[in-house]
Scaffold this motif. Structure first.
Motif, PDB file in Angstrom:
ATOM      1  N   ARG A 281     -15.235   6.919  -8.553  1.00  0.00           N
ATOM      2  CA  ARG A 281     -14.929   5.307  -8.808  1.00  0.00           C
ATOM      3  C   ARG A 281     -15.247   4.898 -10.104  1.00  0.00           C
ATOM      4  O   ARG A 281     -14.375   4.421 -10.735  1.00  0.00           O
ATOM      5  CB  ARG A 281     -15.819   4.569  -7.897  1.00  0.00           C
ATOM      6  CG  ARG A 281     -15.073   4.740  -6.313  1.00  0.00           C
ATOM      7  CD  ARG A 281     -15.705   3.556  -5.535  1.00  0.00           C
ATOM      8  NE  ARG A 281     -15.195   2.197  -6.099  1.00  0.00           N
ATOM      9  CZ  ARG A 281     -14.091   1.473  -5.590  1.00  0.00           C
ATOM     10  NH1 ARG A 281     -13.365   1.951  -4.914  1.00  0.00           N
ATOM     11  NH2 ARG A 281     -14.000   0.189  -6.162  1.00  0.00           N
TER      12      ARG A 281
ATOM     13  N   ASN B 219     -10.779  -1.525 -10.941  1.00  0.00           N
ATOM     14  CA  ASN B 219     -11.355  -1.510  -9.498  1.00  0.00           C
ATOM     15  C   ASN B 219     -10.082  -1.242  -8.899  1.00  0.00           C
ATOM     16  O   ASN B 219     -10.295  -0.517  -7.635  1.00  0.00           O
ATOM     17  CB  ASN B 219     -11.704  -3.081  -9.422  1.00  0.00           C
ATOM     18  CG  ASN B 219     -13.144  -3.302 -10.052  1.00  0.00           C
ATOM     19  OD1 ASN B 219     -13.916  -2.506 -10.012  1.00  0.00           O
ATOM     20  ND2 ASN B 219     -13.096  -4.712 -10.230  1.00  0.00           N
ATOM     21  N   PHE B 220      -8.839  -1.584  -8.974  1.00  0.00           N
ATOM     22  CA  PHE B 220      -7.743  -1.384  -8.290  1.00  0.00           C
ATOM     23  C   PHE B 220      -7.456   0.319  -8.103  1.00  0.00           C
ATOM     24  O   PHE B 220      -7.417   0.844  -7.306  1.00  0.00           O
ATOM     25  CB  PHE B 220      -6.466  -2.150  -8.767  1.00  0.00           C
ATOM     26  CG  PHE B 220      -5.002  -1.522  -8.007  1.00  0.00           C
ATOM     27  CD1 PHE B 220      -5.148  -2.069  -6.456  1.00  0.00           C
ATOM     28  CD2 PHE B 220      -4.341  -0.684  -8.363  1.00  0.00           C
ATOM     29  CE1 PHE B 220      -3.855  -1.665  -6.082  1.00  0.00           C
ATOM     30  CE2 PHE B 220      -3.110  -0.387  -7.869  1.00  0.00           C
ATOM     31  CZ  PHE B 220      -2.795  -0.891  -6.564  1.00  0.00           C
ATOM     32  N   GLN B 221      -7.678   0.900  -9.404  1.00  0.00           N
ATOM     33  CA  GLN B 221      -7.234   2.362  -9.338  1.00  0.00           C
ATOM     34  C   GLN B 221      -8.479   3.031  -9.008  1.00  0.00           C
ATOM     35  O   GLN B 221      -8.355   4.139  -8.160  1.00  0.00           O
ATOM     36  CB  GLN B 221      -7.048   2.639 -10.851  1.00  0.00           C
ATOM     37  CG  GLN B 221      -5.768   2.075 -11.401  1.00  0.00           C
ATOM     38  CD  GLN B 221      -4.984   3.154 -12.339  1.00  0.00           C
ATOM     39  OE1 GLN B 221      -5.490   4.261 -12.825  1.00  0.00           O
ATOM     40  NE2 GLN B 221      -3.882   2.599 -12.994  1.00  0.00           N
TER      41      GLN B 221
ATOM     42  N   ASP C 276     -10.076   2.094  -6.300  1.00  0.00           N
ATOM     43  CA  ASP C 276      -9.897   2.011  -4.783  1.00  0.00           C
ATOM     44  C   ASP C 276      -8.633   2.873  -4.521  1.00  0.00           C
ATOM     45  O   ASP C 276      -8.859   3.859  -3.367  1.00  0.00           O
ATOM     46  CB  ASP C 276      -9.448   0.576  -4.401  1.00  0.00           C
ATOM     47  CG  ASP C 276     -10.255  -0.331  -4.288  1.00  0.00           C
ATOM     48  OD1 ASP C 276     -11.399  -0.158  -4.292  1.00  0.00           O
ATOM     49  OD2 ASP C 276     -10.016  -1.573  -4.548  1.00  0.00           O
ATOM     50  N   MET C 277      -7.738   3.110  -5.364  1.00  0.00           N
ATOM     51  CA  MET C 277      -6.558   3.932  -5.092  1.00  0.00           C
ATOM     52  C   MET C 277      -7.214   5.485  -5.180  1.00  0.00           C
ATOM     53  O   MET C 277      -6.745   6.503  -4.305  1.00  0.00           O
ATOM     54  CB  MET C 277      -5.530   3.813  -6.183  1.00  0.00           C
ATOM     55  CG  MET C 277      -4.716   2.687  -6.030  1.00  0.00           C
ATOM     56  SD  MET C 277      -3.999   2.618  -4.596  1.00  0.00           S
ATOM     57  CE  MET C 277      -2.667   3.839  -4.408  1.00  0.00           C
TER      58      MET C 277
ATOM     59  N   GLU D 210      -9.843   6.684  -4.248  1.00  0.00           N
ATOM     60  CA  GLU D 210     -10.462   6.804  -2.892  1.00  0.00           C
ATOM     61  C   GLU D 210      -9.685   7.522  -2.094  1.00  0.00           C
ATOM     62  O   GLU D 210      -9.751   8.144  -1.217  1.00  0.00           O
ATOM     63  CB  GLU D 210     -11.330   5.742  -2.526  1.00  0.00           C
ATOM     64  CG  GLU D 210     -12.704   5.302  -3.057  1.00  0.00           C
ATOM     65  CD  GLU D 210     -13.613   4.521  -2.076  1.00  0.00           C
ATOM     66  OE1 GLU D 210     -13.694   4.760  -0.883  1.00  0.00           O
ATOM     67  OE2 GLU D 210     -14.095   3.442  -2.678  1.00  0.00           O
ATOM     68  N   ARG D 211      -8.370   6.599  -2.003  1.00  0.00           N
ATOM     69  CA  ARG D 211      -7.362   6.975  -0.905  1.00  0.00           C
ATOM     70  C   ARG D 211      -6.890   8.404  -1.323  1.00  0.00           C
ATOM     71  O   ARG D 211      -6.366   9.177  -0.542  1.00  0.00           O
ATOM     72  CB  ARG D 211      -6.277   6.001  -0.973  1.00  0.00           C
ATOM     73  CG  ARG D 211      -6.683   4.598  -0.557  1.00  0.00           C
ATOM     74  CD  ARG D 211      -5.631   3.432  -0.436  1.00  0.00           C
ATOM     75  NE  ARG D 211      -5.864   2.242   0.192  1.00  0.00           N
ATOM     76  CZ  ARG D 211      -6.666   1.287  -0.318  1.00  0.00           C
ATOM     77  NH1 ARG D 211      -7.396   1.540  -1.515  1.00  0.00           N
ATOM     78  NH2 ARG D 211      -7.073   0.379   0.375  1.00  0.00           N
TER      79      ARG D 211
ATOM     80  N   ALA E  38     -11.249   7.292   1.455  1.00  0.00           N
ATOM     81  CA  ALA E  38     -11.415   5.816   1.983  1.00  0.00           C
ATOM     82  C   ALA E  38     -11.315   5.619   3.261  1.00  0.00           C
ATOM     83  O   ALA E  38     -10.726   6.473   4.215  1.00  0.00           O
ATOM     84  CB  ALA E  38     -10.019   4.981   1.298  1.00  0.00           C
TER      85      ALA E  38
END
Length: 199
Positions: free
Chosen positions: A90, A185-187, A189-190, A192-193, A198
């Motif tokens: 992250r 922050n958005f990337q 999160d992505m 993690e997926r 995630a």
């Protein structure tokens, strides 16, 4: 007798030329940009470019070298190997994405004008790009080894993670809905997926 610029003035002039080159290459592309365009953007005489660089290509190489060294330093600053793999991922992916937004003009030139470099210069940049991928790949591998990442193809996953951040430089504009930090922050999160961590 030739006049030699004092070091501080020479560094300042070189920096002005590089900033002007970034703007010119981003606006017109490397091929369509002339050394006169660069000098004009720096508010200097056309001959000034050749005082500091041997060619337009050397200007691009200087930009690319500086930019890729910045990517490596950014990873060093963001990555704490004592942290769990997901925290490391992250931090690194978020920092890279935010950087590509914050310095999107420079990053766009650095990442999308590689084919305009000479073979020797391109090879030098490719070495640094492989090192960027290696450092992110180490984090991906650590997550897999720890059983927290679920990835079928680690090299392809690493390339995808890096491509997300690089592509920010292509589309980001200051007038957009997200700040560089929000994009980071958005990337994150992505990421993690993508690695199956995630949820």
């Amino acid at each position: 007798m030739s006049v030699v610029e004092p070091p501080s003035r020479a560094v300042a002039a070189r920096s002005r030329l590089l900033r002007a080159a970034v703007e010119a290459f981003a606006a017109k592309g490397f091929a369509a940009t002339t050394t006169r365009d660069i000098a004009t953007g720096a508010q200097m005489s056309p001959a000034a470019v050749y005082v500091h660089f041997r060619s337009k290509e050397e200007v691009l190489y200087s930009l690319s070298d500086t930019g890729h060294r910045a990517f490596l330093e950014l990873i060093d600053d963001a990555d704490d190997s004592a942290q769990p793999p997901i925290a490391r991922l992250r931090a690194v992916i978020g920092a890279l994405a935010a950087h590509h937004a914050r310095d999107h003009v420079w990053s766009r030139v650095v990442n999308y004008e590689l084919d305009s470099l000479s073979a020797e210069h391109r090879d030098a940049i490719v070495v640094m790009r492989k090192e960027v991928a290696r450092r992110v790949g180490v984090i991906v591998d650590a997550g897999i080894a720890g059983g927290v990442f679920h990835v079928d193809d680690p090299p392809a996953t690493t390339n995808l993670l890096l491509s997300m951040g690089v592509d920010v430089a292509r589309w980001y504009r200051e007038s957009g809905a997200m700040t560089p930090e929000q994009i980071g922050n958005f990337q994150a999160d992505m990421a993690e997926r993508i690695v199956g961590a995630a949820g």
